[in-house]
Design an enzyme around this catalytic site. Structure first.
Site, PDB file in Angstrom:
ATOM      1  N   GLU A  82     -70.241  53.079 -65.169  1.00 34.59           N
ATOM      2  CA  GLU A  82     -70.009  54.488 -64.851  1.00 34.59           C
ATOM      3  C   GLU A  82     -71.319  55.251 -64.957  1.00 34.59           C
ATOM      4  O   GLU A  82     -71.989  55.212 -65.979  1.00 34.59           O
ATOM      5  CB  GLU A  82     -68.962  55.076 -65.809  1.00 34.59           C
ATOM      6  N   HIS A 290     -58.624  73.080 -51.479  1.00 32.24           N
ATOM      7  CA  HIS A 290     -57.516  73.545 -52.317  1.00 32.24           C
ATOM      8  C   HIS A 290     -57.471  75.058 -52.198  1.00 32.24           C
ATOM      9  O   HIS A 290     -58.500  75.734 -52.321  1.00 32.24           O
ATOM     10  CB  HIS A 290     -57.724  73.128 -53.770  1.00 32.24           C
ATOM     11  N   GLU A 303     -51.219  73.814 -58.678  1.00 30.37           N
ATOM     12  CA  GLU A 303     -50.144  74.158 -57.757  1.00 30.37           C
ATOM     13  C   GLU A 303     -48.844  74.443 -58.508  1.00 30.37           C
ATOM     14  O   GLU A 303     -47.939  75.087 -57.980  1.00 30.37           O
ATOM     15  CB  GLU A 303     -49.935  73.003 -56.783  1.00 30.37           C
ATOM     16  N   ARG A 306     -47.670  78.109 -58.600  1.00 30.66           N
ATOM     17  CA  ARG A 306     -46.850  78.514 -57.459  1.00 30.66           C
ATOM     18  C   ARG A 306     -45.504  77.785 -57.468  1.00 30.66           C
ATOM     19  O   ARG A 306     -44.469  78.375 -57.147  1.00 30.66           O
ATOM     20  CB  ARG A 306     -47.596  78.232 -56.149  1.00 30.66           C
ATOM     21  N   ARG A 327     -51.408  72.341 -48.432  1.00 32.19           N
ATOM     22  CA  ARG A 327     -52.666  72.962 -48.838  1.00 32.19           C
ATOM     23  C   ARG A 327     -53.519  73.408 -47.660  1.00 32.19           C
ATOM     24  O   ARG A 327     -54.191  74.444 -47.730  1.00 32.19           O
ATOM     25  CB  ARG A 327     -53.456  71.988 -49.723  1.00 32.19           C
ATOM     26  N   HIS A 431     -61.787  70.143 -52.061  1.00 33.82           N
ATOM     27  CA  HIS A 431     -61.000  69.561 -53.134  1.00 33.82           C
ATOM     28  C   HIS A 431     -60.893  68.044 -53.073  1.00 33.82           C
ATOM     29  O   HIS A 431     -61.093  67.365 -54.073  1.00 33.82           O
ATOM     30  CB  HIS A 431     -59.600  70.172 -53.114  1.00 33.82           C
ATOM     31  N   HIS A 432     -60.576  67.501 -51.899  1.00 32.37           N
ATOM     32  CA  HIS A 432     -60.308  66.062 -51.819  1.00 32.37           C
ATOM     33  C   HIS A 432     -60.818  65.537 -50.492  1.00 32.37           C
ATOM     34  O   HIS A 432     -60.617  66.153 -49.443  1.00 32.37           O
ATOM     35  CB  HIS A 432     -58.800  65.801 -51.925  1.00 32.37           C
ATOM     36  N   ARG A 471     -53.673  65.827 -48.039  1.00 35.94           N
ATOM     37  CA  ARG A 471     -53.033  65.194 -49.195  1.00 35.94           C
ATOM     38  C   ARG A 471     -52.055  66.160 -49.848  1.00 35.94           C
ATOM     39  O   ARG A 471     -52.386  67.319 -50.101  1.00 35.94           O
ATOM     40  CB  ARG A 471     -54.087  64.762 -50.229  1.00 35.94           C
TER      41      ARG A 471
END
Length: 608
Positions: A82, A290, A303, A306, A327, A431-432, A471
């Site tokens: 890592e 996001h 999320e 919400r 999203r 975000h992703h 996603r």
């Protein structure tokens, strides 16, 4: 007196040299020990070639899951490398939960769900761009993922509603806290219990292959230099590239300059290594934003806020979208509003329903008032307009039907009439990254020519195909656990078919305690100071003995588990070595580090 001082300094330097020599001389030692809530201790692997059976690149959720599963299946010589100083990766920042169908927890709540419904929701959310076979594998193994997490010491026992899901499907901790820190804590503890070596601060540079194209090793650079770890299988679990805006803009130019919710290590290293190894890629231009991210601090609001009832209003005080849309839809809708921002508004009932909200309030990024009108004045919105919006929505929530935007009724958990009232400034951020290395259902990496690359496996955000064009919230954690487990099992099966397991050769060596490099000149005692970290106010205790700072410990705080331990250790050691608070923050734990530094300065102001 001067001679005595000189002798003391020389002795300290000699001790430091001996300590460093012992760190770098060999890889012998035992697995990292300590509290299971913290990441394994950083290691100082020597700059000598090493060997293992399976090398897992990346100690995020997918990587640690793969390593654990491989060992549970019988692997005996697995090592994780890592590049960051702590484990966890983006998983630590995950706040929502794990989507799963046909679980015992759904059954207990009378929730009817199925693999087919999970697949169709995911395909619809991904605009049918997803690899249906991978989505089906994820759905089929999702209930087992929940059970596995709980078996290794995690807590996924509460079911909630998230955007894009037809039914309540997301599984979260029983105390409604963020899922990521809980999962990383459980994974760290299991990695430690199984004695899996984790080489932190160790960057993977290249995946090596032999003359037949099969994996033969990994070139890495650690604290003591570059070396090679020979192996027969590699699990690539380096995460995505959301923190590398240059790479993001390369694949999606309209996102140039966007903020990110990603941790600093998500820079696409695995993409580059896989490309050099001949891997094929899929959906690289599919990058998700996001919608509810604080534009000033880049804090992502889960999320779940919400999902438990919050609404979104623009600067005119009006709703403009179904809050539980996918999203991409919500992000696009926010960007069309005045200044490209909005406010997420909720009441005390929503706050009480979700523990994660407390960290936002502690961080000072939530407006609050006893009245709707008072809240409107704080955020610069017309009070009459916001009052009208809230009253209309209360009627919808009480009737269970959203007459304006068709919001799903199970997400209207509050009618937003319980004082106090709260608002969070929101804007979309990267975000992703849905695209990545192409894999099959066994997590084998597919080469550009269409055949598998022998011995190379991948899982998590470094892969593509699972999420398509968008996603769904809750699917990332399912992805890393389901495919992390499959990758670990596939790597072990490959190993058994190609020579079998060997004895563990790489051991984790504990980092030596910091030694002062200079004299501090402080008054002996224990001092307390305060600062502001990622989770709000924090305090530290600083111990001075013999005129030197010998200990820096976090006392009261609300920092993220799995991150604060690395900040405490990294910053504390540097303060002890230099005998001053002016040190650099720990990468991946910047806000917590800066809070500790601020608190140490406060503690030491009367210690000179």
């Amino acid at each position: 007196m001067k001679n005595q001082k000189l002798i003391a300094i020389v002795l300290v330097v000699l001790l430091l040299a001996v300590s460093l020599a012992s760190c770098f001389a060999s890889a012998d030692g035992s697995a990292a020990s300590g509290a299971s809530s913290s990441a394994p201790a950083p290691t100082a692997a020597p700059a000598e070639d090493q060997s293992a059976d399976i090398v897992v690149i990346g100690a995020g959720g997918a990587g640690m899951t793969a390593a654990i599963q491989a060992v549970q299946d019988g692997a005996t010589n697995v090592v994780i490398v890592e590049k960051m100083p702590q484990t966890g990766g983006n998983t630590t920042r995950s706040t929502g939960g794990l989507n799963a169908c046909e679980t015992s927890y759904q059954a207990a709540e009378g929730i009817e769900d199925s693999v087919g419904l999970f697949v169709e929701d995911t395909m619809k959310g991904g605009k049918e761009l997803n690899d249906r076979q991978l989505v089906t594998v994820m759905a089929e193994n999702s209930a087992g993922a929940v059970d596995w997490v709980n078996e290794i010491g995690g807590d996924l026992s509460v079911v909630g509603q998230f955007a894009g899901a037809s039914v309540m499907r997301i599984h979260r901790p029983s105390d409604t806290s963020a899922v990521g820190p809980m999962l990383v804590k459980a994974l760290n503890a299991k990695v430690e219990a199984l004695g899996i070596p984790v080489l932190l601060n160790t960057r993977a540079d290249e995946i090596l292959v032999d003359e037949k194209g099969a994996v033969s090793g990994v070139k890495v650079t650690g604290p003591s230099g570059a070396y090679t770890i020979g192996c027969r299988a590699v699990v690539l679990a380096t995460g995505g590239f959301g923190a590398n805006n240059e790479m993001v803009a390369e694949y999606k130019p309209e996102l140039a300059g966007f903020g990110t919710t990603n941790q600093a290590g998500a820079t696409g290293d695995g993409i580059a290594m896989a490309k050099a190894a001949g891997a094929d890629f899929v959906d690289m231009d599919q990058i998700q934003t996001h919608p509810t991210v604080n534009p000033d601090t880049q804090t992502m609001y889960t999320e779940g806020v919400r999902g438990n009832g919050a609404i979104l209003v623009n600067k005119e005080g009006k709703r403009f979208v179904s809050e539980m849309e996918t999203r991409d839809v919500v992000s696009a809708a926010i960007l069309e509003q005045t200044d490209g921002v909005c406010y997420m508004v909720f009441d005390q009932a929503v706050r009480d329903s979700l523990k994660a909200i407390e960290s936002y309030i502690s961080a000072g990024i939530v407006f609050e008032s006893d009245t709707v009108e008072g809240l409107a004045e704080q955020i610069g919105v017309d009070p009459a307009a916001l009052r009208e919006t809230m009253d209309v929505y209360a009627g919808y929530a009480q009737a269970g039907v959203d007459g304006e935007f068709g919001r799903i009724d199970t997400s209207m958990g509050s009618d937003l009439t319980t004082p106090g009232f709260y608002a969070c400034l929101c804007a979309p951020a990267v975000h992703h990254t849905m695209g990545g290395v192409r894999i099959n259902a066994s997590c084998e990496v597919i080469g550009a020519a269409g055949s598998v690359l022998p011995g190379l496996f991948a899982a998590g955000e470094v892969t593509g195909g699972v999420h398509g064009a968008n996603r769904l919230g809750g699917n990332a954690v399912t992805d890393i656990v389901v495919f992390g487990r499959i990758a670990g099992s596939s790597a072990e099966r490959y190993l058994l078919a190609n020579g079998g397991n060997t004895a563990l050769t790489i051991q984790v060596e504990k980092e030596e305690t910091a030694v002062p490099e200079v004299e501090g000149g402080y008054k002996d005692g224990v001092y307390t100071g305060s600062g502001s970290g990622n989770g709000g106010a924090l305090t530290v205790t600083v111990t001075v003995e013999g005129g030197n700072i010998v200990s820096v410990k976090l006392a009261d705080h609300a920092e993220t588990d799995g991150i604060w331990q690395n900040a405490e250790k990294g910053v504390g050691n540097e303060i002890i070595r230099g005998q001053k608070a002016e040190v650099d923050a720990v990468a991946g734990a910047t806000n917590t580090s800066n809070g500790i530094i601020e608190a140490v300065k406060d503690a030491l102001k009367d210690a000179k």
